[in-house]
Write a protein that holds these residues in place. Structure first.
Motif, mmCIF file in Angstrom:
data_model
loop_
_atom_site.group_PDB
_atom_site.id
_atom_site.type_symbol
_atom_site.label_atom_id
_atom_site.label_comp_id
_atom_site.label_asym_id
_atom_site.label_seq_id
_atom_site.Cartn_x
_atom_site.Cartn_y
_atom_site.Cartn_z
ATOM 1 N N UNK A 106 0.829 -1.205 0.000
ATOM 2 C CA UNK A 106 0.000 0.000 0.000
ATOM 3 C C UNK A 106 0.863 1.254 0.000
ATOM 4 N N UNK A 107 0.263 2.374 -0.340
ATOM 5 C CA UNK A 107 1.021 3.617 -0.513
ATOM 6 C C UNK A 107 1.624 4.134 0.781
ATOM 7 N N UNK A 108 1.097 3.702 1.930
ATOM 8 C CA UNK A 108 1.702 4.130 3.192
ATOM 9 C C UNK A 108 2.879 3.257 3.602
ATOM 10 N N UNK A 109 3.180 2.219 2.800
ATOM 11 C CA UNK A 109 4.308 1.344 3.081
ATOM 12 C C UNK A 109 4.060 0.337 4.182
ATOM 13 N N UNK A 110 2.854 0.259 4.683
ATOM 14 C CA UNK A 110 2.543 -0.627 5.797
ATOM 15 C C UNK A 110 2.461 -2.078 5.342
ATOM 16 N N UNK A 111 3.129 -2.960 6.078
ATOM 17 C CA UNK A 111 3.013 -4.397 5.873
ATOM 18 C C UNK A 111 2.205 -4.940 7.048
ATOM 19 N N UNK A 112 0.940 -5.280 6.849
ATOM 20 C CA UNK A 112 0.115 -5.738 7.963
ATOM 21 C C UNK A 112 0.536 -7.128 8.427
ATOM 22 N N UNK A 113 0.099 -7.489 9.623
ATOM 23 C CA UNK A 113 0.430 -8.805 10.158
ATOM 24 C C UNK A 113 -0.075 -9.915 9.254
ATOM 25 N N UNK A 160 -0.045 -9.863 6.050
ATOM 26 C CA UNK A 160 0.719 -9.899 4.809
ATOM 27 C C UNK A 160 -0.090 -9.526 3.589
ATOM 28 N N UNK A 161 -1.277 -8.952 3.786
ATOM 29 C CA UNK A 161 -2.154 -8.632 2.662
ATOM 30 C C UNK A 161 -1.654 -7.425 1.884
ATOM 31 N N UNK A 162 -1.536 -7.590 0.578
ATOM 32 C CA UNK A 162 -1.193 -6.494 -0.316
ATOM 33 C C UNK A 162 -2.382 -6.121 -1.179
ATOM 34 N N UNK A 167 -3.908 -2.887 5.927
ATOM 35 C CA UNK A 167 -2.985 -3.020 4.808
ATOM 36 C C UNK A 167 -3.542 -2.482 3.503
ATOM 37 N N UNK A 168 -4.849 -2.201 3.479
ATOM 38 C CA UNK A 168 -5.482 -1.638 2.292
ATOM 39 C C UNK A 168 -6.085 -0.286 2.632
#
Length: 595
Positions: free
Chosen positions: A134-141, A143-145, A253-254
């Motif tokens: 995502x545009x904020x660079x966050x990698x959620x726990x 792993x969803x892109x 993540x989204x």
């Protein structure tokens, strides 16, 4: 430094060999092609641009058309679209949506994928619609892109399809709405690994007693049917900035901006010589260049002379794999962010030289001749030693799904779609009737300097939709497989048997498969005494596998013979895939995009 590093990637030590395969040579026995084509890739995948050739005009080149996919009902969906006047792209897109219904654990609206298209008179082109950060660079726990499945298939269809978008999605909508019998493999996945946690609280995946559905039970997915109907009626925009986007943007993540900004990419595939052919495969950060390198090293090491399953065969296959795997770990990343030396990795001459060095070292001729490799991180056996000395972990099943479609004009689609792990892992959400991916987890599992997360970036992964072209640049074989990390070691033995040893496509698909990982050799059958001696000499441990474990994927392939106008398919019994081929009807235009 680059040359040294690339040579280091192949610097391991072969050991005992088996006897040559009786009566076979290294010449290809399929497809009717002659001399190999000249390679033509740029040095970096990021500098490649797709051809503007577009889909060729109908030429009536074949008498048959066919679909090979992971489930018989998905094959039926694709074949029906061909009968209704669609072309291979219509059928591939329709099949992909149908697979998303009957294999909800493998791929779908919440995931991504990649595809290669080629035809007589049309240069091979690729599409990458994999998930991004995502545009904020966050990698959620989880792993969803940001999912790319819908955008990618819509773009492929808009560029190359013939039928209306809504018509292409209708077979999948019908399957979701009316339901279908749960297969043995789906019933198994509902109960295995991430299945129980993924379907928890989802009533339609459970019987009245609360147990997961069993084989033969009917699975109806009303919410998924509604989502697909929205996509059919309103187009792909509904997913990225329409009614579906609002619910998706609530997922960790989204977000709305990242969804609206998503774009699939048309990219030039990688290619390289192999036998009498040219192999075309997915561009970085997918491992197509590594697959080509593995094939070229295997060929140069003389694998064609060794019976599949013999010590000499497994020895050479494993050496080539270790080199290719090291190339992925050392060089691969999103080509929009890093340069990947595709030309060097897919150059048959350079890989033949590396193979010669492996052979010389194995024979003790120049065991100390390349001590300069220590400047790149280790001695000549560092790659192999690392594999043997690492903590030995069992090889596990890999997800994804693959489909191959050929229409009567020879337009061929090789497509691999995925949620990454089965069900998208244990923490991905279920939204709109579909499961979301955990693709961004690959930044950790495939961590390297070249594979680091950034906004909009794609991770290294192992999907490898592939094709084989003849000397006239026509597709003569489309293939691919699920299997995760094992995919190169699933496709390489098929291509070696078919392209170098003269095996039929079915014989090639049935060839036993092996996968070496961290000193563990996963096998499909009990090793022979000869192979056991090699395993002991290497210090490997053996992991016997069963079909139920789904370790070695399922190859979906179609072969084209332009002399007869006929197709050949193969059924891979390792899962529940199916293939169907039918005669083209010149009067109705079935299978050639005419109505």
């Amino acid at each position: 430094m680059l040359a040294t590093a690339l040579m280091l990637a192949g610097c391991t030590t072969p050991d005992p060999d088996g006897s040559p395969r009786s009566g076979e040579t290294g010449s290809a026995g399929n497809g009717g092609s002659s001399a190999p084509p000249e390679p033509g890739q740029d040095d970096s995948a990021s500098s490649s641009t797709p051809s503007d050739a577009g889909t060729p005009e109908p030429s009536g080149s074949l008498d048959q058309y066919g679909v090979s996919a992971a489930h018989p009902l998905a094959v039926d969906a694709g074949m029906d679209l061909l009968v209704d006047g669609g072309n291979a792209v219509d059928a591939a897109v329709g099949t992909a949506f149908a697979v998303a219904v009957v294999e909800p654990f493998a791929s779908g609206i919440g995931g991504g994928g990649s595809a290669i298209l080629a035809a007589p008179g049309m240069d091979a082109t690729g599409y990458d619609y994999r998930e991004v950060v995502a545009q904020d660079g966050n990698i959620p726990a989880s792993g969803t892109g940001v999912p790319g499945f819908v955008a990618g298939l819509a773009d492929i269809h808009a560029e190359h399809g013939e039928l209306d978008w809504a018509e292409v999605l209708q077979p999948a909508i019908d399957l979701a709405e009316e339901g279908f019998p749960v297969s043995d493999f789906l019933a198994q996945r509902l109960r295995a690994d991430f299945g129980p946690s993924s379907i928890e609280g989802l009533e339609h995946y459970h019987s009245a007693s609360g147990e997961p559905l069993s084989a033969g039970d009917t699975l109806v997915q009303d919410e998924l049917a509604e989502t697909m109907t929205t996509l059919a009626d309103q187009g792909p925009e509904a997913f990225y900035d329409g009614p579906l986007a609002s619910e998706l943007s609530e997922v960790d993540g989204l977000d709305a901006d990242s969804l609206a900004a998503y774009e699939s990419e048309e990219v030039a595939p990688v290619s390289g010589e192999f036998g009498d052919y040219e192999v075309v495969s997915a561009a970085p950060p997918l491992p197509g260049a590594a697959l080509v390198q593995q094939l070229q090293l295997s060929e140069a090491l003389g694998i064609a002379e060794h019976e599949p399953g013999s010590a000499g065969y497994v020895n050479r296959m494993s050496e080539a794999w270790l080199a290719a795997e090291e190339s992925v770990h050392r060089f691969f990343g999103d080509p929009d962010f890093v340069d990947v030396p595709v030309d060097a990795l897919t150059d048959a001459g350079q890989n033949a030289q590396r193979a010669d060095q492996l052979t010389l070292e194995a024979e003790g001729v120049s065991a100390n001749s390349r001590s300069a490799n220590s400047t790149s991180g280790g001695g000549v056996s560092s790659v192999h030693s690392a594999g043997a000395q690492a903590a030995q972990q069992p090889v596990t099943a890999g997800n994804t799904t693959h489909l191959t479609v050929v229409d009567s004009e020879g337009l061929t689609v090789s497509m691999t779609n995925t949620l990454t792990s089965f069900w998208g892992g244990s923490e991905s959400e279920h939204v709109g009737g579909f499961f979301l991916n955990n693709q961004l987890s690959r930044f950790a599992t495939e961590e390297s300097e070249s594979n680091q997360p950034e906004p909009g970036r794609k991770s290294v992964s192992w999907s490898a939709p592939s094709m084989v072209l003849d000397s006239e640049q026509r597709p003569v074989l489309g293939l691919g497989s699920p299997g995760g990390h094992q995919i190169p070691n699933i496709l390489t033995p098929v291509l070696v048997a078919w392209g170098l040893q003269g095996a039929s496509l079915q014989e090639a698909v049935d060839t036993p498969r092996y996968h070496l990982q961290d000193g563990v050799l996963a096998v499909e059958q009990e090793p022979s005494a000869e192979l056991t001696r090699l395993i002991d000499a290497r210090g490997w441990s053996v992991q016997p596998t069963t079909r139920e474990q789904a370790i070695f994927g399922s190859v979906q392939a179609l072969e084209i013979d332009y002399d007869t106008g006929h197709l050949t398919g193969a059924a891979d019994s390792r899962r529940e895939a199916d293939v169907e081929i039918a005669d083209a009807d010149a009067d109705s235009g079935a299978g050639n995009g005419e109505e």
